[in-house]
Design an enzyme around this catalytic site. Structure first.
Site, mmCIF file in Angstrom:
data_model
loop_
_atom_site.group_PDB
_atom_site.id
_atom_site.type_symbol
_atom_site.label_atom_id
_atom_site.label_comp_id
_atom_site.label_asym_id
_atom_site.label_seq_id
_atom_site.Cartn_x
_atom_site.Cartn_y
_atom_site.Cartn_z
ATOM 1 N N LYS A 1 0.734 -0.980 0.060
ATOM 2 C CA LYS A 1 -0.090 0.049 0.005
ATOM 3 C C LYS A 1 0.867 1.248 -0.029
ATOM 4 C CE LYS A 1 -3.408 2.323 2.865
ATOM 5 N NZ LYS A 1 -4.250 2.455 3.853
ATOM 6 N N GLU B 1 10.296 -4.893 4.609
ATOM 7 C CA GLU B 1 10.445 -6.106 4.386
ATOM 8 C C GLU B 1 10.108 -6.192 2.644
ATOM 9 O OE1 GLU B 1 8.796 -5.150 6.810
ATOM 10 O OE2 GLU B 1 8.727 -6.394 8.586
ATOM 11 N N GLY C 1 -4.884 -1.636 4.652
ATOM 12 C CA GLY C 1 -4.019 -2.680 4.128
ATOM 13 C C GLY C 1 -4.792 -4.036 4.530
ATOM 14 N N ARG C 2 -5.424 -4.283 5.746
ATOM 15 C CA ARG C 2 -6.015 -5.408 6.095
ATOM 16 C C ARG C 2 -7.207 -5.532 5.382
ATOM 17 N NH1 ARG C 2 -4.725 -2.493 10.291
ATOM 18 N NH2 ARG C 2 -6.717 -1.373 11.422
ATOM 19 N N GLU D 1 -5.084 -6.477 14.478
ATOM 20 C CA GLU D 1 -4.485 -5.292 14.151
ATOM 21 C C GLU D 1 -5.749 -4.343 14.052
ATOM 22 O OE1 GLU D 1 -2.724 -4.279 10.120
ATOM 23 O OE2 GLU D 1 -1.170 -4.656 11.423
ATOM 24 N N HIS E 1 -6.039 -32.945 16.809
ATOM 25 C CA HIS E 1 -4.816 -33.858 17.266
ATOM 26 C C HIS E 1 -3.704 -33.003 18.139
ATOM 27 C CE1 HIS E 1 -6.792 -37.427 15.742
ATOM 28 N NE2 HIS E 1 -7.391 -36.573 14.736
ATOM 29 N N LYS F 1 9.226 -0.764 14.252
ATOM 30 C CA LYS F 1 9.900 -0.247 13.176
ATOM 31 C C LYS F 1 10.802 0.619 13.290
ATOM 32 C CE LYS F 1 5.607 -0.900 10.291
ATOM 33 N NZ LYS F 1 4.861 -0.163 9.366
HETATM 34 O O1 F6P Z 1 3.153 -3.004 9.700
HETATM 35 C C1 F6P Z 1 1.820 -3.267 9.794
HETATM 36 C C2 F6P Z 1 1.275 -2.853 8.306
HETATM 37 O O2 F6P Z 1 1.223 -1.571 7.926
HETATM 38 C C3 F6P Z 1 -0.006 -3.223 7.887
HETATM 39 O O3 F6P Z 1 -1.162 -2.828 8.520
HETATM 40 C C4 F6P Z 1 -0.018 -3.598 6.435
HETATM 41 O O4 F6P Z 1 -1.034 -4.496 5.912
HETATM 42 C C5 F6P Z 1 1.370 -4.081 6.215
HETATM 43 O O5 F6P Z 1 2.307 -3.533 7.341
HETATM 44 C C6 F6P Z 1 2.029 -3.819 4.747
HETATM 45 O O6 F6P Z 1 1.893 -2.635 4.507
HETATM 46 P P1 F6P Z 1 2.223 -2.000 3.144
HETATM 47 O O7 F6P Z 1 1.204 -2.760 2.216
HETATM 48 O O8 F6P Z 1 2.121 -0.636 3.079
HETATM 49 O O9 F6P Z 1 3.583 -2.862 2.414
#
Ligand code: F6P
Length: 526
Positions: A208, A214, A265-266, A351, A382, A491
């Site tokens: 987003k 990452e 995002g979610r 979240e 199980h 972060k």
């Molecule tokens: O760190 C949490 C978050 O901001 C989530 O809310 C989001 O889904 C995820 O990181 C990834 O964010 P982006 O889509 O901006 O890379």
């Protein structure tokens, strides 16, 4: 601020106090077995049809009185007005001054309700982007040179599409392999790259913000690998799915599909973030997925609260969390294709509703998000079901069963369905045993969701149902379910720590972090 945004916190309502009294008088000692014995119609009275999803709520620790008090709580908290505010595009995400309109992503282009008028321009943009993205998905499906699609994203840019591609596996034309890379841990990408060829791979960079460490780290490594392997045509082999089209272009990606800041995002699987699913199941399948979610949106938007399934589930969540003081909920999908559903719902619930202050920033005197966890059945039986049946904590379980299987292996599906029915039954009925160790207390609550078939449509409806139930409990708790400030501190600290791993500098760190850093320093690039 408009009138809609002035909300009444649940604990400021008369119904909250009445529920406390009701819990002390009847709720705490409620017995499901007695309730069924006293009411031959309990199953009918406490079940609810919704689009593509049937819910049996009868094995929950509620009676008519509980239900009407919970409905009064919803009314007095202004749930209906808050729902209306979301569906009118008001900026209910107040800490970020944003509207919350993931529902618009699945609204048909020609939808006619008058409340849509203020967001017609956004709806037109949604459909222009959707059409472009689905045309791209179809082009990719037809491109036999592309054998591997790699989605690079994390959180909402990973969990939704990954879950959905698995869930709808039996609708996928298996001419391509799908991979999901999320973790900054290079073991993930390093293990995949040797299996790929640049000329046969399409990378989808899903973010987003297009700033997430990452995703950017993985995207850079993927691009380097692609170029080092002789890959030339970035425009053909990389696409970005993002609200930050400028950053994607600066990164060197020309093919972009955008979305908007009013999509959390979610809640973004319905946007360009859903491209892996669209490639997997095709444009028609993706449109059916949106249609299923839209049917649930309409159910949530217009059905009276007492027959509204997301409302009934959200109210149960409040009853369990704030009166019974249950701290977790387990989700048990009895369908192996739904194996990533628990992980997806973890982000959605925790979240969204893992908040400790109300809209005005005041500390809350009551609990919010439960811990959400689970595994597909029968595997969970199980592993941890022992604790659900005989542990000291009561954990409400949400079962998901699918009537029709999409395989023809004899015997499996009846065995699966017998097990899900038996687990819900065993949790409730229990079994007395004077010896102690074989005693099952029973009276353990569960909700049972049934889909006739797992299709793009029913799957879309199931996920929209979960989104809206999270909205309901968050609305009553008076929190902002649409921000996530709690992810920020870690972060920032990681950015400070990373160079110290190289330099070994521990100045200003607490003793534990300093000790661990000294232990790990120098190994980072080994
Ligand atoms: O760190 C949490 C978050 O901001 C989530 O809310 C989001 O889904 C995820 O990181 C990834 O964010 P982006 O889509 O901006 O890379």
């Amino acid at each position: 601020m408009t009138a809609h945004l002035e909300r009444v916190r649940c604990d400021a309502t008369p119904a909250w106090v009445e529920l406390q009294d009701h819990y002390a008088e009847a709720g705490a000692a409620f017995d499901l077995r007695q309730a069924f014995a006293a009411d031959g119609q309990r199953f009918a009275n406490f079940s609810q049809e919704a689009p593509h999803v049937f819910a049996d709520l009868s094995k929950n620790l509620i009676d008519e009185a509980t239900q009407s008090l919970l409905l009064a709580l919803a009314e007095q908290s202004g749930l209906a007005q808050h729902r209306e505010a979301m569906f009118a595009g008001e900026k209910i995400n107040t800490t970020e001054q944003r509207a919350v309109m993931h529902w618009l992503l699945r609204t048909p282009a020609d939808a006619a309700r008058p409340g849509l008028d203020p967001v017609r321009a956004e709806l037109a943009e949604v459909h222009a982007t959707l059409d472009a993205m689905l045309a791209y998905a179809e082009k990719t499906r037809a491109d036999s040179q592309i054998t591997d699609v790699v989605n690079i994203g994390i959180g909402g840019s990973d969990l939704g599409p990954q879950m959905a591609v698995l869930a709808l596996d039996s609708f996928v034309t298996h001419t391509k392999r799908f991979h999901f890379i999320s973790n900054v841990d290079g073991h993930e990408l390093a293990a995949l790259l040797p299996k790929l060829k640049p000329e046969n791979t399409l990378f989808l960079i899903a973010s987003k913000t297009f700033t997430t460490t990452e995703t950017m780290t993985n995207a850079r490594s993927a691009k380097q690998w692609f170029e080092a392997g002789g890959g030339r045509d970035i425009a053909r082999h990389f696409a970005a799915l993002t609200t930050n089209v400028a950053a994607a272009k600066a990164f060197g990606i020309a093919t972009t599909f955008g979305f908007w800041d009013w999509v959390g995002g979610r809640y973004s699987m319905w946007s360009a973030i859903g491209l892996p699913l669209a490639i997997a199941v095709g444009a028609q399948g993706f449109r059916e997925f949106l249609a299923g979610a839209h049917a649930m949106d309409e159910h949530f938007r217009i059905t009276p609260l007492e027959q509204n399934l997301p409302v009934r589930l959200g109210l149960l969540d409040v009853w369990y969390r704030n009166f019974h003081q249950f701290t977790s909920r387990s989700i048990a999908p009895y369908h192996s294709a739904l194996r990533r559903l628990p992980a997806y719902l973890q982000q959605l619930e925790m979240e969204s509703n893992g908040k400790q202050v109300d809209l005005a920033g005041r500390p809350l005197p009551y609990g919010t998000s439960p811990v959400l966890w689970g595994e597909p059945g029968t595997n969970g039986q199980h592993a941890y079901f022992q604790m659900l049946h005989q542990g000291t904590d009561v954990v409400p379980v949400e079962f998901v069963a699918v009537k029709k299987a999409r395989h023809t292996l004899p015997g499996h599906h009846p065995a699966l369905l017998a097990n899900v029915l038996a687990q819900a039954q065993a949790l409730m009925v229990g079994k007395a045993d004077a010896g102690g160790h074989r005693n099952f207390p029973g009276n353990r609550p569960s909700t049972f969701l049934v889909l006739d078939e797992l299709t793009p449509t029913s799957f879309g409806a199931l996920i929209a149902l979960q989104e809206h139930r999270v909205f309901v409990s968050g609305a009553l708790w008076g929190i902002n379910s649409f921000d996530q400030w709690g992810v920020e501190l870690g972060k920032v600290l990681a950015k400070d720590i990373e160079p110290r791993l190289k330099s070994g500098d521990v100045a200003g760190l607490d003793g534990s972090t300093a000790g661990l850093l000294a232990r790990l320093a120098g190994a980072a690039e080994a």
